[in-house]
Design an enzyme around this catalytic site. Sequence first.
Site, PDB file in Angstrom:
ATOM      1  N   ASP A 142       0.473  -0.911   0.008  1.00 28.73           N
ATOM      2  CA  ASP A 142      -0.103  -0.054  -0.321  1.00 28.73           C
ATOM      3  C   ASP A 142       1.062   1.292  -0.106  1.00 28.73           C
ATOM      4  OD1 ASP A 142      -2.465   1.112   0.228  1.00 28.73           O
ATOM      5  OD2 ASP A 142      -3.058   0.467   1.682  1.00 28.73           O
TER       6      ASP A 142
ATOM      7  N   ASP B  99     -10.972   2.157  -2.123  1.00 28.12           N
ATOM      8  CA  ASP B  99     -10.495   1.713  -0.812  1.00 28.12           C
ATOM      9  C   ASP B  99     -12.311   1.889  -0.678  1.00 28.12           C
ATOM     10  OD1 ASP B  99      -7.968   1.153   0.139  1.00 28.12           O
ATOM     11  OD2 ASP B  99      -7.909   3.064   1.101  1.00 28.12           O
TER      12      ASP B  99
END
Length: 313
Positions: free
Chosen positions: A89, A159
């Site tokens: 990430d 997300d």
Amino acid sequence: MGGTLPELIHDIEEKGIAFGLWFEPEMVSLDSDLYRKHPEWVMQVQGRRMEMSRDEYVLVLSNPSVCEYIIKSISAVLQSCHIAYVKWDMNRNFTNMGSTYLPADRQKEQAHRYILGLYHVMETLTGLFPEVLFESCAGGGGRCDPGMLYYMPQVWISDDTDAVERLRMQYGSSLIYPPLVMGCHISEIPNHQTGRQESLRTRTAVASLGNLGLELNLSQISEEEKRQIKEEVAFYKKVRPVVQFGMLYRLKGLQSGNEFAWMHISEDEKQILVTYVQILASPNTVSKRLRLTGLCPDAGYQEAGEYERYSGI
């Protein structure tokens, strides 16, 4: 469960589950041994205030020493135990676009050389650990590009896990990238971002456009939901080759707004999976038909579990 990471992984693998870890190796916290030892490794413009975001700074991957440190650190973890999956990430935007490594007349090269450094890190790690599945994420799909997909064949699209929101995102992503690339999960309700509630069937249908996963705390859902999820996952496993390796046709989407529909045709053209999602229902509407495409005119098609056959015309 075991107390150490290898013991934990062993206990999980005994249940037939592969183990994965989340990494954010391009960032560093202010309160860390690494920052205290190497404050010059942080992206910064000399003489100007450094901006913090998410309680962290960005490491300067244009510096080869930083790249080698990341390679060494991650390699140590991956060598210590059996890790099958890594989510890589990158959640923080670049600020203070400068480097103490580059000379003053080359500061404008910082962004480009950062990415070259990142590619070097990934080239090395994927070569050392070819069996590990690396998934790319940058606040979601911020790095869904061919350069990163060369090293990480799977990307977390967004997300935002709300199924209705995901319809548009995944539709758009599918215009460029195949379903095999897209990480799509069934999330909990009410959705923690929008507060919206959709049925488990709807959430599964949307997530089945790509690589299906669960974004759920299984200890907090009912036994009935667990049963339904088990059935949905079992069905997805049956059609997974069709979804991930077949041909995708978009039947309804952004132009209609309220209806999304798509179909997958297997490589041998013997199986077809059709998915239809309506966002808002309206009472007393006329019957609607969903026109399929890409069918063989000379073939006969039979719905799973039914006996009636249909023409491909």
